[in-house]
Enzyme design. Structure first.
Site, PDB file in Angstrom:
ATOM      1  N   THR A 160      -2.782 -11.084 -13.463  1.00 27.51           N
ATOM      2  CA  THR A 160      -1.276 -11.601 -12.033  1.00 27.51           C
ATOM      3  C   THR A 160      -1.558 -10.676 -11.327  1.00 27.51           C
ATOM      4  O   THR A 160      -1.746  -9.994 -10.520  1.00 27.51           O
ATOM      5  CB  THR A 160      -0.034 -11.675 -12.744  1.00 27.51           C
ATOM      6  OG1 THR A 160      -0.220  -9.849 -13.425  1.00 27.51           O
ATOM      7  CG2 THR A 160      -0.725 -12.218 -14.624  1.00 27.51           C
ATOM      8  N   PRO A 161      -0.980 -11.521  -9.694  1.00 27.18           N
ATOM      9  CA  PRO A 161      -1.443 -11.252  -8.305  1.00 27.18           C
ATOM     10  C   PRO A 161       0.024 -10.380  -8.184  1.00 27.18           C
ATOM     11  O   PRO A 161       1.024 -10.608  -9.501  1.00 27.18           O
ATOM     12  CB  PRO A 161      -0.534 -12.500  -7.264  1.00 27.18           C
ATOM     13  CG  PRO A 161       0.047 -13.602  -8.447  1.00 27.18           C
ATOM     14  CD  PRO A 161      -0.568 -12.997 -10.101  1.00 27.18           C
ATOM     15  N   GLU A 259      -5.493 -20.315 -11.826  1.00 29.25           N
ATOM     16  CA  GLU A 259      -4.282 -19.971 -10.435  1.00 29.25           C
ATOM     17  C   GLU A 259      -4.394 -20.124  -9.161  1.00 29.25           C
ATOM     18  O   GLU A 259      -4.294 -18.979  -9.459  1.00 29.25           O
ATOM     19  CB  GLU A 259      -2.813 -20.031 -10.835  1.00 29.25           C
ATOM     20  CG  GLU A 259      -2.258 -21.168 -12.197  1.00 29.25           C
ATOM     21  CD  GLU A 259      -2.344 -22.235 -11.776  1.00 29.25           C
ATOM     22  OE1 GLU A 259      -2.085 -22.986 -10.948  1.00 29.25           O
ATOM     23  OE2 GLU A 259      -2.165 -23.341 -12.921  1.00 29.25           O
ATOM     24  N   ARG A 292       3.889 -16.638  -0.760  1.00 31.54           N
ATOM     25  CA  ARG A 292       4.093 -17.057  -2.092  1.00 31.54           C
ATOM     26  C   ARG A 292       2.412 -18.534  -1.984  1.00 31.54           C
ATOM     27  O   ARG A 292       2.598 -18.706  -1.053  1.00 31.54           O
ATOM     28  CB  ARG A 292       5.430 -18.587  -2.366  1.00 31.54           C
ATOM     29  CG  ARG A 292       7.064 -18.022  -2.335  1.00 31.54           C
ATOM     30  CD  ARG A 292       7.499 -18.884  -2.255  1.00 31.54           C
ATOM     31  NE  ARG A 292       7.508 -19.808  -3.574  1.00 31.54           N
ATOM     32  CZ  ARG A 292       8.679 -20.390  -3.883  1.00 31.54           C
ATOM     33  NH1 ARG A 292       9.444 -20.910  -3.075  1.00 31.54           N
ATOM     34  NH2 ARG A 292       8.100 -20.964  -5.138  1.00 31.54           N
ATOM     35  N   CYS A 293       1.884 -18.497  -3.408  1.00 31.50           N
ATOM     36  CA  CYS A 293       1.141 -19.482  -3.196  1.00 31.50           C
ATOM     37  C   CYS A 293       1.397 -20.701  -2.749  1.00 31.50           C
ATOM     38  O   CYS A 293       0.620 -21.596  -2.110  1.00 31.50           O
ATOM     39  CB  CYS A 293       0.466 -19.426  -4.810  1.00 31.50           C
ATOM     40  SG  CYS A 293       1.415 -20.358  -5.746  1.00 31.50           S
TER      41      CYS A 293
HETATM   42  P1  NAD Z   1      -5.880 -11.021  -5.506  1.00 30.08           P
HETATM   43  O1  NAD Z   1      -6.571 -12.335  -6.391  1.00 30.08           O
HETATM   44  O2  NAD Z   1      -6.448  -9.862  -4.849  1.00 30.08           O
HETATM   45  O3  NAD Z   1      -5.677 -10.276  -7.382  1.00 30.08           O
HETATM   46  C1  NAD Z   1      -4.989 -10.273  -8.398  1.00 30.08           C
HETATM   47  C2  NAD Z   1      -5.460  -9.921  -9.508  1.00 30.08           C
HETATM   48  O4  NAD Z   1      -6.552  -9.716  -9.842  1.00 30.08           O
HETATM   49  C3  NAD Z   1      -5.154  -8.877  -9.827  1.00 30.08           C
HETATM   50  O5  NAD Z   1      -4.322  -8.141 -10.604  1.00 30.08           O
HETATM   51  C4  NAD Z   1      -6.121  -7.647  -9.089  1.00 30.08           C
HETATM   52  O6  NAD Z   1      -5.942  -6.289 -10.231  1.00 30.08           O
HETATM   53  C5  NAD Z   1      -7.428  -8.744 -10.267  1.00 30.08           C
HETATM   54  N1  NAD Z   1      -8.607  -8.494  -9.822  1.00 30.08           N
HETATM   55  C6  NAD Z   1      -9.095  -7.616  -8.827  1.00 30.08           C
HETATM   56  N2  NAD Z   1     -10.436  -7.424  -8.721  1.00 30.08           N
HETATM   57  C7  NAD Z   1     -11.207  -8.687 -10.072  1.00 30.08           C
HETATM   58  C8  NAD Z   1     -11.955  -8.986 -10.627  1.00 30.08           C
HETATM   59  N3  NAD Z   1     -13.059  -8.372 -10.282  1.00 30.08           N
HETATM   60  N4  NAD Z   1     -11.718  -9.345 -12.113  1.00 30.08           N
HETATM   61  C9  NAD Z   1     -10.567  -9.290 -12.240  1.00 30.08           C
HETATM   62  N5  NAD Z   1      -9.566  -9.337 -11.844  1.00 30.08           N
HETATM   63  C10 NAD Z   1      -9.465  -8.258 -10.922  1.00 30.08           C
HETATM   64  O7  NAD Z   1      -4.352 -11.839  -5.253  1.00 30.08           O
HETATM   65  P2  NAD Z   1      -3.049 -10.960  -4.962  1.00 30.08           P
HETATM   66  O8  NAD Z   1      -2.737 -10.454  -3.378  1.00 30.08           O
HETATM   67  O9  NAD Z   1      -2.467 -10.465  -6.012  1.00 30.08           O
HETATM   68  O10 NAD Z   1      -2.177 -12.185  -5.064  1.00 30.08           O
HETATM   69  C11 NAD Z   1      -2.227 -12.873  -3.885  1.00 30.08           C
HETATM   70  C12 NAD Z   1      -3.014 -14.289  -4.070  1.00 30.08           C
HETATM   71  O11 NAD Z   1      -2.537 -15.432  -5.815  1.00 30.08           O
HETATM   72  C13 NAD Z   1      -2.766 -15.439  -2.806  1.00 30.08           C
HETATM   73  O12 NAD Z   1      -4.114 -16.046  -3.124  1.00 30.08           O
HETATM   74  C14 NAD Z   1      -2.057 -16.842  -3.823  1.00 30.08           C
HETATM   75  O13 NAD Z   1      -2.294 -17.673  -2.983  1.00 30.08           O
HETATM   76  C15 NAD Z   1      -2.657 -16.442  -4.895  1.00 30.08           C
HETATM   77  N6  NAD Z   1      -1.702 -17.067  -5.808  1.00 30.08           N
HETATM   78  C16 NAD Z   1      -1.643 -18.430  -6.705  1.00 30.08           C
HETATM   79  C17 NAD Z   1      -0.414 -18.649  -7.389  1.00 30.08           C
HETATM   80  C18 NAD Z   1      -0.541 -20.504  -7.858  1.00 30.08           C
HETATM   81  O14 NAD Z   1      -0.268 -20.843  -8.724  1.00 30.08           O
HETATM   82  N7  NAD Z   1      -1.759 -20.956  -7.573  1.00 30.08           N
HETATM   83  C19 NAD Z   1       0.593 -18.056  -7.730  1.00 30.08           C
HETATM   84  C20 NAD Z   1       0.641 -17.155  -6.829  1.00 30.08           C
HETATM   85  C21 NAD Z   1      -0.046 -16.163  -6.049  1.00 30.08           C
END
Ligand code: NAD
Length: 485
Positions: A160-161, A259, A292-293
């Site tokens: 999760t993000p 997502e 927010r996404c």
């Molecule tokens: P991110 O992609 O940086 O990180 C998300 C998760 O991925 C974290 O838990 C991180 O530890 C993990 N991660 C990091 N490296 C990884 C790897 N190599 N393999 C697997 N997992 C790994 O995202 P963020 O900065 O936490 O969140 C923001 C992003 O999330 C934005 O782009 C936003 O649009 C998106 N988002 C999408 C939705 C949706 O429903 N479409 C909802 C909320 C946020």
């Protein structure tokens, strides 16, 4: 956040956290600091899991055979919802402390999490199996086909993000519990405390511990094991595009639900009520600090009303109160960290250098970034071509609906959209021609309820939907049983 910041002051209520494996709190040798983006204090520490911890978590999850009845699953989820509502103050304080989101945003988030739990409970009680008669054609037989859904044979990985520290987690964990699945959760390392809090709430409500393991750690060390452990049947990921695509590449013969990012427009036509439209614009742009996404990331406005609309957006932006996240009178707190704030500032400066006009904001102090309005923005500028995940309102004008649709569809993303018009012919054209997962007429792109289908296409996702009901479907194997009847 890199474990080297031990000189920081610890906040009141400091939490020294551990992993959750097999119902135990597992202490690790190494830790990661969780820092309050507003005060700079340490809110707590979480364990850095090793590969051995990860393997153990999957072993425990795989060995657990959930036998909860539908009634029992619903009861656990309802109890957790009641506990969370009672503890709204404590839980929202934790979200605010580790994310910098304002108390208004974090209290709102707790309400959403309780909704997810409530919908999960209701859906757990509902058997959506179908019955088909087979004597429908000349060669038909007097038989029936009954459909059912079963939990996966293996384990679900959830990643999760940071942007909704607890609700993103709830949208993965609740459907898993509601379908009697086993899950290994790895929350964002930026906001892991809310996830652990949520897991503890479920254990307290009676969830068998084998059904949910929570790991915290450095993704560079443990992510690949979370994606490729032989027990993993499905990976559900919410986060950015680049990691989403990395997961798609790594997952191999496994189901994936992605997502990813968004670049959602609010489209304002020339007949729109501009007071209403500008209200939606600022709320969509600044709530949750613009993180927010489905935040409004681009405002596409008909040139005939652009001047008047922009004036209203600027006035409402200046009135948007931001500052100390714990001050309940503030609408907005910080963004996730100073690095994010610097990125927004740099993108806005780049746009201004390329001819955009800064009308409000672009002030930065640490992780505090002011609500910001820019007009004379062109679609090729980085601030709108890429996802700018913060409280920035870039205004782009268009001449007619064809151009509005072309600009809207002109990015790599396809998550959601909001439309401001009263003309049905225009509204139906947008509904048909926007390449997105959602079209909201007279609402922000982020409008949804926690139950309903939600998700994007193109770089925003593979077209699978989330929302409690769809997530429950995607977490199951379908089986059909046929018999003489
Ligand atoms: P991110 O992609 O940086 O990180 C998300 C998760 O991925 C974290 O838990 C991180 O530890 C993990 N991660 C990091 N490296 C990884 C790897 N190599 N393999 C697997 N997992 C790994 O995202 P963020 O900065 O936490 O969140 C923001 C992003 O999330 C934005 O782009 C936003 O649009 C998106 N988002 C999408 C939705 C949706 O429903 N479409 C909802 C909320 C946020």
């Amino acid at each position: 956040r890199d474990g080297t910041t031990n000189a920081r002051k610890d906040s009141a209520g400091f939490r020294a956290e551990a992993l959750r494996i097999d119902g135990e709190r597992i202490r690790t040798e190494r830790h990661l600091d969780v820092v309050n983006p507003y005060t700079g204090e340490r809110v707590g520490t979480v364990g850095l899991a090793t590969i051995e911890h990860v393997r153990r978590a999957y072993e425990v999850a795989q060995a657990c055979v959930p036998t909860l009845s539908r009634y029992e699953r619903a009861a656990i989820l309802n109890r957790a919802a009641a506990l969370l509502r009672e503890r709204t103050e404590e839980a929202s304080n934790l979200i605010t402390a580790e994310s910098g989101l304002s108390k208004r945003d974090s209290v709102y988030e707790i309400g959403r999490v309780a909704d997810v739990l409530g919908f999960g409970a209701t859906e757990a009680l509902r058997d959506d199996g179908q019955v088909f008669s087979c004597d429908l054609t000349p060669h038909g037989k007097r038989r029936k086909v009954i459909t059912m859904r079963e939990p996966l044979l293996g384990v679900i990985t959830a990643i999760t993000p940071f942007n909704h520290p607890m609700n993103q987690v709830a949208h993965k964990v609740v459907p898993s519990v509601a379908t009697n699945n086993r899950m290994v959760l790895k929350p964002s390392e930026k906001v892991p405390l809310s996830a652990l809090y949520f897991a503890d709430l479920l254990y307290e409500a009676g969830l068998p511990s084998g059904m949910l393991q929570v790991l915290t750690g450095d993704p560079r060390e443990i992510a690949d094991e979370l994606l490729t452990n032989p027990s993993v049947d499905l990976i559900t990921f919410t986060g950015g595009v680049s990691i989403g695509k990395y997961i798609a590449h790594k997952a191999g013969y496994r189901r994936i639900v992605l997502e990813l990012g968004g670049n959602d427009p609010l489209i304002v036509m020339d007949d729109a009520d501009l007071d209403k439209a500008s209200d939606l614009a600022v709320q969509g742009s600044y709530k949750n600090s613009g993180q927010r996404c489905t935040a409004v990331k681009r405002m596409l406005v008909h040139e005939k009303v652009a001047h008047e609309f922009t004036e209203r957006v600027v006035a409402k932006t200046r009135a948007w109160r931001y500052g100390d996240p714990m001050d309940a009178t503030n609408e907005m707190g910080t963004v996730i960290d100073a690095a994010a704030a610097k990125l927004f500032e740099a993108r806005v400066e780049e746009a201004v250098a390329q001819g955009a006009r800064l009308l409000a904001g672009n002030k930065r102090e640490g992780a505090m970034y002011s609500p910001t309005v820019l007009d004379r923005v062109r679609p090729e500028m980085t601030v709108v071509r890429e996802e700018t995940f913060g409280p920035v309102s870039p205004i782009i004008t268009f001449k007619n609906i064809d151009e509005a649709i072309a600009i809207s569809n002109g990015t790599a993303f396809g998550l959601s959209s909001g439309i401001c018009t009263n003309r049905m012919d225009d509204a139906t054209r947008f509904a048909k021609e926007l390449n997105v997962g959602t079209v909201n007429l007279w609402q922000v792109p982020g409008y949804r309820i926690e139950l309903t289908p939600f998700g994007g296409i193109k770089d925003s996702g593979l077209g699978y939907k989330e929302g409690v009901q769809e997530a429950m479907k995607s977490f199951c194997n379908g089986k059909t049983f046929t018999m003489p009847w």
